[in-house]
Design a protein around this motif. Structure first.
Motif, PDB file in Angstrom:
ATOM      1  N   GLN A   1      43.107  54.887  27.426  1.00  0.00           N
ATOM      2  CA  GLN A   1      41.895  55.701  27.384  1.00  0.00           C
ATOM      3  C   GLN A   1      41.839  56.693  28.532  1.00  0.00           C
ATOM      4  N   ASN A   2      42.938  56.778  29.276  1.00  0.00           N
ATOM      5  CA  ASN A   2      43.004  57.666  30.448  1.00  0.00           C
ATOM      6  C   ASN A   2      41.867  57.400  31.429  1.00  0.00           C
ATOM      7  N   ASN A   3      41.502  56.150  31.528  1.00  0.00           N
ATOM      8  CA  ASN A   3      40.374  55.742  32.358  1.00  0.00           C
ATOM      9  C   ASN A   3      40.863  55.302  33.733  1.00  0.00           C
ATOM     10  N   ARG A   4      40.882  56.219  34.661  1.00  0.00           N
ATOM     11  CA  ARG A   4      41.477  55.925  35.963  1.00  0.00           C
ATOM     12  C   ARG A   4      40.719  54.824  36.701  1.00  0.00           C
ATOM     13  N   LEU A   5      39.417  54.881  36.647  1.00  0.00           N
ATOM     14  CA  LEU A   5      38.619  53.868  37.337  1.00  0.00           C
ATOM     15  C   LEU A   5      38.869  52.486  36.734  1.00  0.00           C
ATOM     16  N   GLY A   6      38.880  52.470  35.418  1.00  0.00           N
ATOM     17  CA  GLY A   6      39.167  51.212  34.729  1.00  0.00           C
ATOM     18  C   GLY A   6      40.533  50.682  35.117  1.00  0.00           C
ATOM     19  N   CYS A   7      41.480  51.587  35.257  1.00  0.00           N
ATOM     20  CA  CYS A   7      42.827  51.188  35.651  1.00  0.00           C
ATOM     21  C   CYS A   7      42.835  50.616  37.063  1.00  0.00           C
ATOM     22  N   LEU A   8      42.102  51.247  37.944  1.00  0.00           N
ATOM     23  CA  LEU A   8      42.056  50.761  39.334  1.00  0.00           C
ATOM     24  C   LEU A   8      41.482  49.349  39.381  1.00  0.00           C
ATOM     25  N   ARG A   9      40.422  49.157  38.628  1.00  0.00           N
ATOM     26  CA  ARG A   9      39.813  47.828  38.592  1.00  0.00           C
ATOM     27  C   ARG A   9      40.790  46.805  38.027  1.00  0.00           C
ATOM     28  N   ALA A  10      41.441  47.215  36.951  1.00  0.00           N
ATOM     29  CA  ALA A  10      42.387  46.304  36.311  1.00  0.00           C
ATOM     30  C   ALA A  10      43.531  45.979  37.260  1.00  0.00           C
ATOM     31  N   LEU A  11      43.959  46.961  38.017  1.00  0.00           N
ATOM     32  CA  LEU A  11      45.055  46.723  38.951  1.00  0.00           C
ATOM     33  C   LEU A  11      44.663  45.703  40.002  1.00  0.00           C
ATOM     34  N   GLU A  12      43.445  45.819  40.505  1.00  0.00           N
ATOM     35  CA  GLU A  12      42.988  44.849  41.514  1.00  0.00           C
ATOM     36  C   GLU A  12      42.974  43.448  40.939  1.00  0.00           C
ATOM     37  N   LEU A  13      42.450  43.352  39.740  1.00  0.00           N
ATOM     38  CA  LEU A  13      42.390  42.054  39.079  1.00  0.00           C
ATOM     39  C   LEU A  13      43.801  41.520  38.832  1.00  0.00           C
ATOM     40  N   LEU A  14      44.681  42.406  38.441  1.00  0.00           N
ATOM     41  CA  LEU A  14      46.056  42.018  38.168  1.00  0.00           C
ATOM     42  C   LEU A  14      46.732  41.492  39.426  1.00  0.00           C
ATOM     43  N   GLU A  15      46.517  42.195  40.524  1.00  0.00           N
ATOM     44  CA  GLU A  15      47.127  41.753  41.780  1.00  0.00           C
ATOM     45  C   GLU A  15      46.600  40.380  42.168  1.00  0.00           C
ATOM     46  N   HIS A  16      45.329  40.184  41.949  1.00  0.00           N
ATOM     47  CA  HIS A  16      44.724  38.896  42.270  1.00  0.00           C
ATOM     48  C   HIS A  16      45.311  37.785  41.400  1.00  0.00           C
ATOM     49  N   GLU A  17      45.363  38.043  40.114  1.00  0.00           N
ATOM     50  CA  GLU A  17      45.890  37.026  39.195  1.00  0.00           C
ATOM     51  C   GLU A  17      47.350  36.720  39.498  1.00  0.00           C
ATOM     52  N   TYR A  18      48.082  37.764  39.784  1.00  0.00           N
ATOM     53  CA  TYR A  18      49.500  37.580  40.060  1.00  0.00           C
ATOM     54  C   TYR A  18      49.695  36.724  41.304  1.00  0.00           C
ATOM     55  N   CYS A  19      48.910  37.002  42.358  1.00  0.00           N
ATOM     56  CA  CYS A  19      49.001  36.221  43.595  1.00  0.00           C
ATOM     57  C   CYS A  19      48.708  34.757  43.345  1.00  0.00           C
ATOM     58  N   TYR A  20      47.688  34.531  42.580  1.00  0.00           N
ATOM     59  CA  TYR A  20      47.308  33.147  42.270  1.00  0.00           C
ATOM     60  C   TYR A  20      48.452  32.445  41.544  1.00  0.00           C
ATOM     61  N   LEU A  21      48.985  33.123  40.540  1.00  0.00           N
ATOM     62  CA  LEU A  21      50.086  32.550  39.765  1.00  0.00           C
ATOM     63  C   LEU A  21      51.274  32.242  40.666  1.00  0.00           C
ATOM     64  N   LYS A  22      51.613  33.195  41.505  1.00  0.00           N
ATOM     65  CA  LYS A  22      52.782  33.015  42.362  1.00  0.00           C
ATOM     66  C   LYS A  22      52.600  31.824  43.290  1.00  0.00           C
ATOM     67  N   ASN A  23      51.413  31.730  43.886  1.00  0.00           N
ATOM     68  CA  ASN A  23      51.165  30.591  44.786  1.00  0.00           C
ATOM     69  C   ASN A  23      51.278  29.264  44.055  1.00  0.00           C
ATOM     70  N   LYS A  24      50.685  29.207  42.878  1.00  0.00           N
ATOM     71  CA  LYS A  24      50.693  27.951  42.139  1.00  0.00           C
ATOM     72  C   LYS A  24      52.092  27.573  41.683  1.00  0.00           C
ATOM     73  N   LEU A  25      52.849  28.557  41.243  1.00  0.00           N
ATOM     74  CA  LEU A  25      54.204  28.246  40.802  1.00  0.00           C
ATOM     75  C   LEU A  25      55.060  27.790  41.980  1.00  0.00           C
ATOM     76  N   HIS A  26      54.832  28.392  43.134  1.00  0.00           N
ATOM     77  CA  HIS A  26      55.553  27.938  44.320  1.00  0.00           C
ATOM     78  C   HIS A  26      55.217  26.480  44.624  1.00  0.00           C
ATOM     79  N   GLU A  27      53.939  26.142  44.469  1.00  0.00           N
ATOM     80  CA  GLU A  27      53.548  24.746  44.678  1.00  0.00           C
ATOM     81  C   GLU A  27      54.281  23.822  43.721  1.00  0.00           C
ATOM     82  N   LEU A  28      54.332  24.246  42.463  1.00  0.00           N
ATOM     83  CA  LEU A  28      55.024  23.431  41.464  1.00  0.00           C
ATOM     84  C   LEU A  28      56.496  23.226  41.832  1.00  0.00           C
ATOM     85  N   PHE A  29      57.117  24.294  42.280  1.00  0.00           N
ATOM     86  CA  PHE A  29      58.526  24.179  42.633  1.00  0.00           C
ATOM     87  C   PHE A  29      58.707  23.296  43.857  1.00  0.00           C
ATOM     88  N   GLN A  30      57.747  23.336  44.752  1.00  0.00           N
ATOM     89  CA  GLN A  30      57.781  22.459  45.920  1.00  0.00           C
ATOM     90  C   GLN A  30      57.799  21.001  45.505  1.00  0.00           C
TER      91      GLN A  30
END
Lengths: 250, 177
Positions: free
Chosen positions: B110-139
């Motif tokens: 939709q060429n929605n830059r603001l929406g994209c920025l928000r989504a990016l923040e959320l994505l970074e957050h979700e990704y960080c959470y996933l990475k931490n949890k998977l690291h725990e699992l591997f531990q």
């Protein structure tokens, strides 16, 4: 491996020597094409676990080079590297899986079954791939059951049966049941599990009959053989849908 | 024979896995990856996941780089990155990350830059959470394996084995912090 597409002849000779010596003529050799490294790792493992020999490449062009179909390279004798099946992602930069399919089907390798994988379940896409001669269409993420099923119905008894089993056009289940030994997955697209609950198979589809008719009828007969993964520990309400069709896709 | 140490570890690991499924962070595709791991390929899951991490971080950098540009307009390029992210996330069973990417893609279409920025923040957050949890699992898995190796020495009295497993676990947890 060079990423700019230049295929060094020396690399090929050495690699292929290795591959030649390791290839058992009874083993199914699959060429897997996907631009995603994650997906290449997964498909390679899926195929190896089902006892296939696997060669992975990251583009359609590399695949053609491997087969010796690329005009720019003169082919080194490829007969020893018999490829029994090609499995390719649909969405790839450069040459798409569909374009690769067309090239293969228009070449001396047209007998090699080609399977398309895609994360997008666009019916028109599935249709055009099957029309172009794709053996099957798998929805990503690809599962072990998909690969096992593929291997079974394509290579279960004799290699020569693959020509008999090859279906270039999508057929309705009634017409393709000439082989009594095949499992009940008769349609080219049995991996498409359209039912989200066991009860809603062929009758409750909200979509237009013209695009779905053969898939629906195929699926209702093949549904019993779509093996399911052990469900997740929580399985909240809805089982994972393998095919999410929206009306925008039509 | 090791007593509570190893069992406790496994119970913790399973509890974490169950939690991640319950939260929708992981889906059945992750289980599929586990099914593909065996003696011939004992590190398959962590190998694939590590490739996923490398690729994802590249994609996140690219996405942020695109969006930080004030004159940004190449939504098509962003769409290409997002398609890759969606594909690889779905291949490892990273359901929540994948879903955020899909929403991100909608904003991009939709060429929605603001929406994209928000989504990016959320994505970074979700990704960080996933990475931490998977690291725990591997531990958990690494500790479990260390304990298994320790237990294969039959000469060692069981109390000592339990001790070494527990201290290995503590050591690993220390290293994580």
């Amino acid at each position: 491996m060079a990423r700019n597409g230049v295929f060094s002849r020396r690399w090929r000779a050495e690699e292929f020597d290795k591959l030649c010596s390791s290839l058992d003529s009874d083993e199914v050799h699959v060429l897997a094409v996907d631009d995603s490294l994650v997906d290449r790792k997964v498909i390679e493992r899926l195929l190896k676990i089902t006892s296939c020999k696997v060669t992975t490449v990251d583009s359609g062009r590399r695949a053609l080079q491997f087969l010796g179909l690329d005009e720019q390279e003169s082919s080194v004798g490829f007969d020893a590297l018999k490829v029994d099946m090609i499995i390719t992602d649909y969405c790839m930069p450069g040459m798409t899986g569909y374009e690769l399919l067309k090239k293969i089907k228009g070449s001396s390798f047209r007998e090699i079954p080609v399977v398309i994988m895609s994360s997008e379940n666009v019916l028109a896409r599935i249709d055009s791939c099957l029309e172009e001669g794709a053996e099957d269409f798998l929805l990503k993420p690809v599962k072990l059951s998909d690969v096992k099923r593929l291997k079974d119905y394509m290579f279960s008894e004799d290699r020569s049966r693959t020509e008999a089993k090859g279906m270039n056009k999508r057929k309705l289940p009634e017409t393709s049941s000439d082989d009594p030994s095949t499992p009940t997955t008769l349609s080219p697209s049995p991996s498409i599990d359209m039912s989200s609950t066991p009860s809603s198979e062929s009758s409750s589809s909200p979509f237009s009959p013209r695009t779905f008719s053969s898939s629906i009828s195929a699926d209702s007969s093949s549904n019993s053989t779509v093996s399911s993964m052990p469900s997740s520990p929580t399985s909240p309400g809805s089982p994972t849908r393998r095919l999410k069709i929206t009306s925008q896709d039509l | 024979m090791l007593g509570l140490g190893v069992e406790r570890l496994r119970a913790d690991m399973n509890r974490l896995l169950a939690l991640l499924f319950h939260q929708g962070v992981l889906d059945e595709q992750y289980l599929q990856l586990q099914q593909l791991q065996d003696e011939s390929s004992p590190n398959f899951v962590s190998e694939v996941v590590n490739i996923y991490f490398q690729e994802s971080e590249k994609l996140l950098r690219n996405l942020r780089f695109l969006l930080m540009d004030r004159e940004f307009s190449d939504y098509k390029k962003m769409g290409v990155h997002l398609n890759q992210f969606i594909g690889s996330s779905s291949s490892i069973g990273a359901k929540r990350v994948r879903n955020v990417c899909v929403a991100f893609r909608v904003a991009s279409e939709q060429n929605n830059r603001l929406g994209c920025l928000r989504a990016l923040e959320l994505l970074e957050h979700e990704y960080c959470y996933l990475k931490n949890k998977l690291h725990e699992l591997f531990q958990f898995r690494a500790t479990d394996r260390a304990a298994k190796t320790a237990s294969s020495c039959s000469q060692v009295p069981s109390s000592a084995l339990k001790q070494s497993a527990l201290s290995a676990a503590k050591q690993k947890r220390k290293e994580m912090r």
